[in-house]
Design a protein around this motif. Structure first.
Motif, PDB file in Angstrom:
ATOM      1  N   ILE A  96       9.757   9.576  21.471  1.00  0.00           N
ATOM      2  CA  ILE A  96       9.608   8.622  20.468  1.00  0.00           C
ATOM      3  C   ILE A  96       8.080   8.013  20.759  1.00  0.00           C
ATOM      4  N   ILE A  97       7.867   7.650  22.008  1.00  0.00           N
ATOM      5  CA  ILE A  97       6.549   7.042  22.070  1.00  0.00           C
ATOM      6  C   ILE A  97       5.353   8.184  22.143  1.00  0.00           C
ATOM      7  N   ASP A  98       5.694   9.423  22.269  1.00  0.00           N
ATOM      8  CA  ASP A  98       4.590  10.524  21.859  1.00  0.00           C
ATOM      9  C   ASP A  98       4.391  10.438  20.371  1.00  0.00           C
ATOM     10  N   LEU A  99       5.275  10.320  19.671  1.00  0.00           N
ATOM     11  CA  LEU A  99       5.485  10.346  18.082  1.00  0.00           C
ATOM     12  C   LEU A  99       4.382   9.396  17.800  1.00  0.00           C
ATOM     13  N   LEU A 100       4.890   7.998  18.251  1.00  0.00           N
ATOM     14  CA  LEU A 100       4.068   6.769  17.849  1.00  0.00           C
ATOM     15  C   LEU A 100       2.473   7.181  18.432  1.00  0.00           C
ATOM     16  N   GLU A 101       2.264   7.517  19.352  1.00  0.00           N
ATOM     17  CA  GLU A 101       0.870   7.633  19.689  1.00  0.00           C
ATOM     18  C   GLU A 101       0.211   8.933  19.081  1.00  0.00           C
ATOM     19  N   ARG A 102       0.806   9.961  18.803  1.00  0.00           N
ATOM     20  CA  ARG A 102       0.334  10.738  18.054  1.00  0.00           C
ATOM     21  C   ARG A 102      -0.226  10.564  16.605  1.00  0.00           C
ATOM     22  N   SER A 103       0.537   9.624  16.158  1.00  0.00           N
ATOM     23  CA  SER A 103       0.360   9.104  14.823  1.00  0.00           C
ATOM     24  C   SER A 103      -0.401   7.788  14.649  1.00  0.00           C
ATOM     25  N   GLY A 104      -0.810   7.436  15.807  1.00  0.00           N
ATOM     26  CA  GLY A 104      -1.947   6.355  15.841  1.00  0.00           C
ATOM     27  C   GLY A 104      -1.233   4.882  15.463  1.00  0.00           C
ATOM     28  N   GLN A 105       0.096   4.656  16.051  1.00  0.00           N
ATOM     29  CA  GLN A 105       0.769   3.506  15.553  1.00  0.00           C
ATOM     30  C   GLN A 105       0.671   2.438  16.831  1.00  0.00           C
TER      31      GLN A 105
END
Length: 725
Positions: A96-105
């Motif tokens: 989940i955190i990887d997805l947020l960070e890759r999306s710049g959230q």
């Protein structure tokens, strides 16, 4: 605040959690002094929580997050943030955190700490009576109410893990400094462009209001939402928008699955189907209306993404969803309890006896105890190996290897030609009557008692003195009774404490007490395996026997009967289950037994420390003492796996400490009901006194224990009690 590309992460410090209580966060609290004083802008903070099977599909939170990031439009005048809220699966949280960070959230992480969780106990408040889950009130509930009761019993654990309203309040606090309007919403909320346009217009048209209610539409397929094909009105619990000076907050004492958002809706006077919902008797009442009640308006709508369980999303499935949610909460928390206990259980470690005390036997200060141990171990070398097959005749309808004992307070009926059916004379031991046919050697109880005691004495003798003969002989006892197919006992106690002429040639379950010495045998087997006297094949065969016996305890009519007893029989049932569970590494059975012990405590102990059920017997001193011996053994087992029963206190103050103190203070009293003190039983209080001093008054410890170090087997205390934990 660390920057990772465009993404910004904030770690929210976790507050310490009390082991037995969780203070409620005030439902109404003044907003922080620092507020956003800019234009009418918005901040949407969505809370990403745990996937709970069977309510959700595994990975559903992450799946919905990916869908939102890929398909949700930019929202006019609205910034987006995320709260990663105590995800208990480290791998899933990392994704989940990887997805947020890759999306710049931007996101804030509220960490899950297994150590904090491990210190949280069971909730006892609200139930109709102490020990509710062993009460007739609980037995009378239907399946749905039982499921809700189980959720309530885990309330404190739920509050920490799910952190439902805690996450919402954190979002509120963060949002107040970021925008004029704060949306602390669930992580499965999805906004379409048209839906957001309606929300924004309604808010900007009525800026004097502090709250807006956003109806939520549950969808069975995300595709319907993405295509704009919603055909029915929004019907779920709505989401809320707060002006940044709004006073109301979510009540953090209301856990997930028990209407945590509805409490605030009702405080604000928001009408809905929840006005007709019935509350369980154990639920805390809803808070009174807020001073700001009625100061709200409806604003647009928001979609609720699917849970991964389409059949639960259909209209009219509210009850089914509620049951699935309750099952999911219980399953998730029990899974965590399993992780906690699995990290503590070491099946090879002694549970009743203390490794350090055994190691000290070589010292000069232990000469008296060491000498007594040698004498008893030498005597044990001359006995056995005895077998369950040694009795002259089995029970009616039983085989030679079926354990057989008679209930000692049941006598032949002198008015009947054949003595049947036997009649009860509570407290009057038929084995001391001299009647023909009642010699102890005709039955198995004396043999099994000797087995339990000799095994541990021989094993302790080997550990203290290094004489291999002791350990070899002990291993022979175990092989004969449990392993050798010609002599081993059938793994059940169906004919234990048998009563002739009653129960169709079955016992009721009271005979499970005959195996109360099993925990000391398991410590002996640990020492035998440590010393190599039992081979790996022997160990496997013994564990197979033990597993079969445990299954019988859990599943048989006799076992179920014993588990429901609220006197010493229930105590010794739990003692055996817990001891076997530790030895076999059966974490679920162990956790269930330790929880059941806590439920049992208020049924057995009075607030003043007396034991009413044991005092009502014809031998009140004996049974008060015997039950307490069982409790101390359970406390020692629990202590070996990091669970503190010694200092556990029920909601109304009942505790093991009070019961120990009560009995110790009366050990020499002459005013016991139905009988005078017995010298052997007065002497037997010394182990209790020693345990009390060691646990509660170590600074007042008296002189070293004096002989006898082994007591009358009928009193239940394991041999060489000074060597126990």
């Amino acid at each position: 605040m660390a920057k990772l590309g465009r993404a910004k992460q904030r770690e929210s410090a976790a507050l310490p959690v009390a082991a037995a209580s969780m203070p409620a966060v005030a439902a109404s609290a003044p907003p922080p002094a620092a507020q956003h004083d800019g234009p009418d802008d918005f901040v949407l903070l969505r809370i990403l929580g745990n996937d709970l099977f069977p309510r959700h599909r595994k990975g559903q939170t992450r799946t919905n997050l990916a869908l939102i990031l890929a398909h949700e439009p930019e929202l006019e005048d609205c910034r987006k943030r995320w709260i990663v809220n105590r995800i208990i699966d480290p791998a899933e949280e990392a994704l989940i955190i990887d997805l947020l960070e890759r999306s710049g959230q931007d996101y804030t992480r509220i960490p899950f700490d297994i150590g904090e969780y491990a210190g949280i106990g069971w909730a006892e408040d609200g139930f109709a009576e102490p020990g509710f889950f062993l009460s007739k009130s609980y037995e009378a509930l239907g399946p749905e109410a039982r499921a809700r009761a189980e959720v309530h019993a885990r309330r404190l654990k739920n509050i920490y893990v799910m952190n439902n309203n805690g996450g919402r309040n954190l979002a509120l606090r963060e949002g107040r400094g970021l925008a004029r309007w704060v949306l602390p919403w669930d992580g499965n909320c999805f906004l379409t462009e048209s839906g957001w346009r309606e929300i924004r217009r309604a808010v900007l048209e009525q800026p004097d209001l502090k709250y807006f209610v956003v109806p939520m539409l549950r969808v069975s397929s995300n595709e319907l939402l993405l295509r704009g094909q919603m055909e029915r009105p929004a019907e779920d619990e709505p989401q809320l928008i707060f002006r940044n000076d709004a006073v109301e907050m979510f009540d953090e004492a209301r856990p997930y699955g028990t209407r945590p958002k509805v409490d605030l809706l009702m405080r604000l006077g928001v009408p809905g189907p929840w006005d007709r919902w019935l509350a369980d008797t154990w639920e805390a009442p809803m808070a009174p209306r807020s001073a700001e009640a009625g100061r709200f308006a409806l604003a647009g709508w928001v979609g609720r993404l699917e849970s991964g369980k389409p059949h639960l999303e259909r209209s009219g499935q509210g009850t089914v969803r509620a049951l699935a949610r309750a099952d999911a909460i219980v399953a998730a928390l029990d899974w965590l309890d399993r992780q906690v206990m699995a990290s503590r259980v070491q099946p090879e470690r002694l549970c009743l006896y203390d490794e350090a005390k055994i190691g000290e036997l070589a010292s000069e200060a232990s000469a008296t105890l060491r000498s007594a141990l040698k004498a008893d171990a030498d005597a044990a070398l001359s006995r056995g190996p005895g077998s369950v097959a040694d009795k002259p005749a089995p029970a009616p309808g039983a085989g030679a290897r079926d354990y057989f004992s008679l209930a000692r307070y049941w006598w032949p009926d002198p008015a009947s030609p054949d003595g049947l059916p036997y009649v009860n004379r509570d407290g009057d031991d038929v084995f001391r009557s001299g009647l023909p046919g009642f010699a102890p050697e005709r039955f198995d109880r004396m043999r099994v008692q000797q087995l339990f005691d000799d095994s541990i004495v021989l094993a302790l003798g080997w550990a203290a003195l290094g004489d291999g003969r002791y350990l070899d002989h002990a291993a022979g006892l175990v092989r004969t009774w449990f392993i050798d197919p010609r002599t081993r006992m059938t793994p059940h106690l169906r004919f234990a404490q048998f009563v002739h002429g009653h129960d169709s040639h079955d016992s009721t379950g009271y005979g499970i007490l005959d195996f109360s010495g099993l925990p000391r045998l398991l410590d002996a087997v640990r020492l035998m395996e440590r010393g190599g006297a039992l081979s790996p094949g022997d160990g496997l065969a013994f564990r197979h026997w033990l597993r079969s016996y445990a299954d019988w305890l859990l599943d048989s009519p006799q076992g179920r009967h014993a588990s429901r007893r609220l006197n010493n029989h229930g105590t010794f049932y739990d003692l055996q289950i817990a001891a076997i569970a530790i030895f076999l590494g059966d974490i679920d059975a162990l956790n269930a037994a330790l929880r059941r012990v806590r439920e049992r405590l208020p049924h057995q102990f009075a607030p003043d420390g007396s034991q009413p059920r044991e005092l009502a017997r014809s031998r009140p001193r004996h049974y008060s003492y015997l039950n307490l011996v069982g409790w101390i053994a359970i406390a020692r087992l629990a202590e070996s796996v990091g669970d503190d029963l010694w200092n556990y206190e029920a909601a109304d103050g009942r505790s093991l400490r009070k019961v120990l103190r009560w009995l110790i203070d009366r050990c020499d009293a002459r005013d016991w009901p139905k009988g005078l003190p017995v010298e052997a039983e007065r002497l037997a209080v010394e182990p209790l006194r020693a345990a009390y001093s060691a646990k509660y008054e170590p600074e007042q410890a008296g002189p070293a224990p004096q002989p006898p170090f082994s007591l009358d087997p009928m009193l239940g205390m394991a041999p060489f009690w000074p060597l126990q934990r």
